[in-house]
Design an enzyme around this catalytic site. Structure first.
Site, PDB file in Angstrom:
ATOM      1  N   GLU A   1      87.231  69.858  14.558  1.00 22.96           N
ATOM      2  CA  GLU A   1      88.437  70.311  13.735  1.00 22.96           C
ATOM      3  C   GLU A   1      87.734  70.879  12.318  1.00 22.96           C
ATOM      4  OE1 GLU A   1      90.988  67.445  11.770  1.00 22.96           O
ATOM      5  OE2 GLU A   1      90.736  67.034  13.732  1.00 22.96           O
TER       6      GLU A   1
ATOM      7  N   TYR B   1      94.759  56.872   8.737  1.00 23.79           N
ATOM      8  CA  TYR B   1      95.330  58.172   8.706  1.00 23.79           C
ATOM      9  C   TYR B   1      96.592  58.485  10.013  1.00 23.79           C
ATOM     10  CZ  TYR B   1      94.973  62.594  11.675  1.00 23.79           C
ATOM     11  OH  TYR B   1      95.699  63.657  12.296  1.00 23.79           O
TER      12      TYR B   1
ATOM     13  N   GLU C   1      96.288  70.280  21.355  1.00 20.40           N
ATOM     14  CA  GLU C   1      96.920  69.871  20.558  1.00 20.40           C
ATOM     15  C   GLU C   1      98.235  70.413  20.275  1.00 20.40           C
ATOM     16  OE1 GLU C   1      96.621  66.812  16.365  1.00 20.40           O
ATOM     17  OE2 GLU C   1      95.212  68.991  17.126  1.00 20.40           O
TER      18      GLU C   1
ATOM     19  N   HIS D   1      89.272  60.092  12.418  1.00 23.22           N
ATOM     20  CA  HIS D   1      88.887  60.784  11.002  1.00 23.22           C
ATOM     21  C   HIS D   1      88.175  60.746  10.079  1.00 23.22           C
ATOM     22  CE1 HIS D   1      91.148  63.645   8.085  1.00 23.22           C
ATOM     23  NE2 HIS D   1      91.907  63.481   9.731  1.00 23.22           N
TER      24      HIS D   1
ATOM     25  N   HIS E   1     101.476  63.225  18.872  1.00 22.08           N
ATOM     26  CA  HIS E   1     101.241  62.303  18.469  1.00 22.08           C
ATOM     27  C   HIS E   1     102.388  61.232  18.068  1.00 22.08           C
ATOM     28  CE1 HIS E   1      98.926  65.512  15.274  1.00 22.08           C
ATOM     29  NE2 HIS E   1      98.586  64.974  16.537  1.00 22.08           N
TER      30      HIS E   1
ATOM     31  N   ASP F   1      91.936  59.195  17.011  1.00 19.19           N
ATOM     32  CA  ASP F   1      91.245  60.094  16.114  1.00 19.19           C
ATOM     33  C   ASP F   1      91.021  58.848  14.674  1.00 19.19           C
ATOM     34  OD1 ASP F   1      92.591  63.214  13.995  1.00 19.19           O
ATOM     35  OD2 ASP F   1      90.526  61.786  14.482  1.00 19.19           O
TER      36      ASP F   1
ATOM     37  N   ASP G   1      99.525  71.997  10.702  1.00 14.45           N
ATOM     38  CA  ASP G   1      99.134  72.842   9.874  1.00 14.45           C
ATOM     39  C   ASP G   1      98.274  73.662  10.303  1.00 14.45           C
ATOM     40  OD1 ASP G   1      95.773  71.360   7.996  1.00 14.45           O
ATOM     41  OD2 ASP G   1      97.436  70.313   9.014  1.00 14.45           O
TER      42      ASP G   1
HETATM   43  C1  GCO Z   1      94.111  66.011  13.312  1.00 13.61           C
HETATM   44  C2  GCO Z   1      93.889  66.502  12.208  1.00 13.61           C
HETATM   45  C3  GCO Z   1      94.821  66.813  11.394  1.00 13.61           C
HETATM   46  C4  GCO Z   1      93.740  67.059   9.853  1.00 13.61           C
HETATM   47  C5  GCO Z   1      94.943  67.561   9.171  1.00 13.61           C
HETATM   48  C6  GCO Z   1      93.909  68.597   7.415  1.00 13.61           C
HETATM   49  O1  GCO Z   1      93.976  65.216  14.615  1.00 13.61           O
HETATM   50  O2  GCO Z   1      95.892  67.019  14.461  1.00 13.61           O
HETATM   51  O3  GCO Z   1      92.934  65.250  11.556  1.00 13.61           O
HETATM   52  O4  GCO Z   1      95.846  66.079  10.888  1.00 13.61           O
HETATM   53  O5  GCO Z   1      94.260  65.798   8.965  1.00 13.61           O
HETATM   54  O6  GCO Z   1      95.279  68.789  10.041  1.00 13.61           O
HETATM   55  O7  GCO Z   1      94.855  69.490   7.590  1.00 13.61           O
HETATM   56 MG    MG Z   2      91.777  65.425  13.692  1.00 21.79          MG
END
Ligand code: GCO
Ligand code: MG
Length: 433
Positions: free
Chosen positions: A289, A164, A366, A239, A127, A237, A343
């Protein structure tokens, strides 16, 4: 058929580097034989623990460890209502731990249990982010110098908007509509709460407006392609924050920048719009996701409305269902790109890697760079260098958790229990995250 049984199921909380992780450890009747699995639902960790401690544990204690499929199906229907994020994560922790145990009993890595390696290592993406195009360019160039060839790029939308993936300013500095940015509609919302500097928040909230965001994203792609060129895979992303029809437009606008994929253009609730995108553009689409339920995934795969399946493996119940999803995707030339943010614990990354190495229709993995303390808590965390995640060849998932060290990093206090605070439009209406 062994006579090894489940003696204990533990749910372990740890937060070594600012992200709450949930790990399941299964101890067996065989002294020293145990397994670990990822059950990380970072917005609802305590709910997952209850699902494991109060429901799956009493159901599974004493059961043989061999029949993972039967244990999965029994647990899956044990709540009658199913396919929800809490039980799926609880089930994932147990499932991954059982695959870890089976690999150790067979004295082979899980990817060998799955049929062996289709590749030596899994290409990953990292990222890059920033407030200015040049800042993102610097991050991209530094990752390229380390050998990364796939890089997700996110840019802050100028003017204090919440964006985001940039860890941007968001609402922290929003007093009144007087502080509005030069761009977009006038900010009339009073629903942006002031933030308590002593508390942690899962997400900045703030004001989001689609047009300023899209302009800044397009300007970033233009900047990077003009300055760095096309010998680099760029990912982005969205989002799922913009009105669907604008997503159709954006998917066409970005075609000239040849993205590796454009992610979460629409929320699952609006995924029928992908039919329009398919009819009008060949921009590679990544989605998934937020999926918990097979009913969300199957239509997208069978109608070839996506190119990369981005499922978060613990959100669908672990390796057992993910293997089947990967096989379904293979039949429709959809590649895997398992969710792997901060996470997802290192155990979850090890589970992703087991599938990435074995699956012929692997696309990309990822990767969110683990903190040093996280690596210490999880000996055997997958190694990443030269743009790839590498197996360590150890039996099972090849990773463990240092329980004493993990206990040194208890969860920190968070606002609203760590709920995702909603970004809002200038008029105060909620924007999907
Ligand atoms: C990504 C995701 C994450 C989520 C996060 C939510 O593409 O990695 O969008 O950033 O927003 O895992 O808890
Ligand atoms: Mg994502």
């Amino acid at each position: 058929m062994s006579n090894v049984t489940i003696r204990n199921i533990k749910t372990i909380f740890t937060e070594p580097d600012g992200i709450r992780l949930v790990i399941v450890k299964i101890e067996t009747s065989e002294p020293g034989l145990s397994g670990v699995g990822c059950a990380t639902f970072t917005q609802r960790p305590t709910a997952v623990k209850v699902a494991i401690d109060d429901y799956l544990r009493p159901l599974l204690i004493g059961k043989g460890v061999d029949d993972i499929e039967d244990i999965w199906q029994t647990s899956y229907i044990s709540s009658y209502w199913r396919n929800g994020p809490v039980l799926n994560n609880a089930l994932s922790g147990v499932d991954q731990a059982l695959w870890d145990i089976k690999g150790k009993m067979a004295n082979m890595p899980v990817y060998d249990l799955f049929g062996g390696k289709a590749r030596e290592a899994a290409a990953v993406y990292v990222h890059a982010k920033g407030a200015e195009n040049a800042q993102v360019e610097d991050e991209v160039r530094s990752f390229m110098s380390e050998g990364f060839h796939h890089i997700r790029v996110q840019i802050e939308t100028p003017g204090g908007f919440s964006t985001y993936g940039t860890g941007g300013r968001g609402s922290a500095n929003i007093e009144t509509s007087a502080t509005r940015s030069e761009e977009g509609p006038r900010w009339i919302t009073q629903r942006i709460e002031k933030r308590d500097p002593n508390l942690k928040y899962a997400h900045p909230g703030g004001v989001f407006e689609p047009r300023p965001y899209m302009r800044s994203a397009l300007s970033l792609f233009e900047h990077l392609r003009s300055n760095i060129g096309f010998d680099l895979e760029l990912l982005h992303d969205v989002h799922e924050r913009i009105p669907p029809i604008l997503g159709v437009w954006l998917a066409k606008e970005v075609e000239q920048y040849q993205l590796f994929f454009l992610e979460d253009l629409f929320p699952p609730e609006d995924q029928e719009y992908f039919r329009m995108v398919r009819e009008q553009t060949s921009t590679p689409i990544a989605m998934g996701e937020l999926y918990n339920n097979p009913h969300e995934m199957t239509p997208m795969v069978k109608d070839r409305l996506l190119d990369f399946m981005r499922v978060h493996i613990s959100q669908i119940g672990g390796l057992t269902p993910a293997r089947k999803l990967a096989a379904l995707c293979e039949a429709f030339a959809v590649r895997t790109a398992w969710h792997g943010p901060g996470d997802t614990s290192p155990v979850g990354h090890a589970a992703n890697l087991a599938l990435d190495l074995n699956t012929s229709n692997f696309g990309i993995q990822e990767y969110s760079i683990f903190g040093d303390r996280t690596r210490e808590v999880f000996p055997g965390s997958p190694d990443v260098h030269d743009g790839y995640m590498w197996p360590n060849g150890k039996p099972g998932l090849g990773i463990d958790i240092d329980e004493d060290l993990a206990a040194k990093f208890p969860f920190e206090e968070r606002a609203y229990g760590g709920a995702w605070s909603a970004p809002r439009r200038a008029d105060g209406s909620v924007v999907r995250p």
